[in-house]
Design a protein around this motif. Structure first.
Motif, PDB file in Angstrom:
ATOM      1  N   GLN A   1       0.828  -1.207   0.000  1.00  0.00           N
ATOM      2  CA  GLN A   1       0.000   0.000   0.000  1.00  0.00           C
ATOM      3  C   GLN A   1       0.865   1.261   0.000  1.00  0.00           C
ATOM      4  O   GLN A   1       0.580   2.204  -0.741  1.00  0.00           O
ATOM      5  CB  GLN A   1      -0.912   0.017   1.230  1.00  0.00           C
ATOM      6  CG  GLN A   1      -1.993  -1.024   1.216  1.00  0.00           C
ATOM      7  CD  GLN A   1      -2.688  -1.129   2.564  1.00  0.00           C
ATOM      8  OE1 GLN A   1      -2.092  -0.953   3.614  1.00  0.00           O
ATOM      9  NE2 GLN A   1      -3.978  -1.437   2.520  1.00  0.00           N
ATOM     10  N   LEU A   2       1.890   1.287   0.847  1.00  0.00           N
ATOM     11  CA  LEU A   2       2.755   2.463   0.919  1.00  0.00           C
ATOM     12  C   LEU A   2       3.464   2.712  -0.409  1.00  0.00           C
ATOM     13  O   LEU A   2       3.534   3.853  -0.875  1.00  0.00           O
ATOM     14  CB  LEU A   2       3.776   2.295   2.044  1.00  0.00           C
ATOM     15  CG  LEU A   2       3.222   2.258   3.461  1.00  0.00           C
ATOM     16  CD1 LEU A   2       4.335   1.943   4.455  1.00  0.00           C
ATOM     17  CD2 LEU A   2       2.536   3.568   3.813  1.00  0.00           C
ATOM     18  N   ALA A   3       3.988   1.656  -1.005  1.00  0.00           N
ATOM     19  CA  ALA A   3       4.675   1.789  -2.287  1.00  0.00           C
ATOM     20  C   ALA A   3       3.713   2.274  -3.370  1.00  0.00           C
ATOM     21  O   ALA A   3       4.077   3.121  -4.203  1.00  0.00           O
ATOM     22  CB  ALA A   3       5.308   0.460  -2.674  1.00  0.00           C
ATOM     23  N   ALA A   4       2.502   1.786  -3.354  1.00  0.00           N
ATOM     24  CA  ALA A   4       1.511   2.190  -4.356  1.00  0.00           C
ATOM     25  C   ALA A   4       1.157   3.673  -4.220  1.00  0.00           C
ATOM     26  O   ALA A   4       0.983   4.361  -5.234  1.00  0.00           O
ATOM     27  CB  ALA A   4       0.258   1.329  -4.224  1.00  0.00           C
ATOM     28  N   VAL A   5       1.071   4.164  -2.999  1.00  0.00           N
ATOM     29  CA  VAL A   5       0.740   5.575  -2.775  1.00  0.00           C
ATOM     30  C   VAL A   5       1.764   6.496  -3.428  1.00  0.00           C
ATOM     31  O   VAL A   5       1.413   7.539  -3.981  1.00  0.00           O
ATOM     32  CB  VAL A   5       0.623   5.878  -1.258  1.00  0.00           C
ATOM     33  CG1 VAL A   5       0.584   7.369  -0.985  1.00  0.00           C
ATOM     34  CG2 VAL A   5      -0.602   5.196  -0.683  1.00  0.00           C
ATOM     35  N   VAL A   6       3.037   6.107  -3.382  1.00  0.00           N
ATOM     36  CA  VAL A   6       4.096   6.947  -3.950  1.00  0.00           C
ATOM     37  C   VAL A   6       4.544   6.450  -5.325  1.00  0.00           C
ATOM     38  O   VAL A   6       5.553   6.914  -5.860  1.00  0.00           O
ATOM     39  CB  VAL A   6       5.297   7.083  -2.980  1.00  0.00           C
ATOM     40  CG1 VAL A   6       4.895   7.854  -1.748  1.00  0.00           C
ATOM     41  CG2 VAL A   6       5.856   5.722  -2.597  1.00  0.00           C
ATOM     42  N   HIS A   7       3.800   5.505  -5.887  1.00  0.00           N
ATOM     43  CA  HIS A   7       4.030   5.003  -7.240  1.00  0.00           C
ATOM     44  C   HIS A   7       5.441   4.438  -7.432  1.00  0.00           C
ATOM     45  O   HIS A   7       6.125   4.757  -8.406  1.00  0.00           O
ATOM     46  CB  HIS A   7       3.740   6.087  -8.276  1.00  0.00           C
ATOM     47  CG  HIS A   7       2.385   6.703  -8.118  1.00  0.00           C
ATOM     48  ND1 HIS A   7       1.225   6.025  -8.418  1.00  0.00           N
ATOM     49  CD2 HIS A   7       2.000   7.923  -7.644  1.00  0.00           C
ATOM     50  CE1 HIS A   7       0.194   6.799  -8.169  1.00  0.00           C
ATOM     51  NE2 HIS A   7       0.630   7.953  -7.690  1.00  0.00           N
TER      52      HIS A   7
END
Length: 92
Positions: free
Chosen positions: A6-12
Motif C-alpha cells: 500500500q505504501l509503495a503504491a501511494v508513492v508510485h
C-alpha cells in the motif's frame, strides 16, 4: 493494517525500491518504522487509558498478543504491564 504494498503504491514505486529508499532516508526499514510507531501509540494508550493490554494491542494494529508483547519489550525493555505500572509510579 498498513502494508508495504500500500505504501509503495501511494508513492508510485515498486515495493523493493520503496523499501530501499525508505531505509536510506529514514535510517531503518518501513516495517521497523511502522512497528515503532505502533509501540509509541501503545505506550500512550497504556499511560492515558484504562484499556486492557489486549485492547491496546488490537487498537494499535497488532493482531497477535504474543507478537505485541515481544515487540513491546524489544522497543521499551518492559512488558506492557510493567510499562503501565512504571508510568503510574512516575506520574504520581
Amino acid at each position: 493494517n498498513i502494508t508495504i504494498q500500500q505504501l509503495a503504491a501511494v508513492v508510485h514505486l515498486s515495493e523493493s525500491y520503496f523499501m530501499n529508499q525508505f531505509q536510506r532516508h529514514v535510517g531503518f526499514t518501513a516495517i521497523e518504522y511502522i512497528s515503532h510507531f505502533r509501540i509509541n501509540q501503545a505506550c500512550r494508550l497504556l499511560g492515558d487509558t484504562r484499556k486492557s493490554v489486549l485492547e491496546v494491542a488490537f487498537d494499535c494494529g497488532f493482531r497477535n498478543i504474543s507478537n505485541f508483547n515481544r515487540q513491546f519489550r524489544k522497543v521499551t525493555g518492559y512488558s506492557p504491564t510493567e510499562y503501565r505500572k512504571r508510568m503510574r509510579t512516575f506520574s504520581k
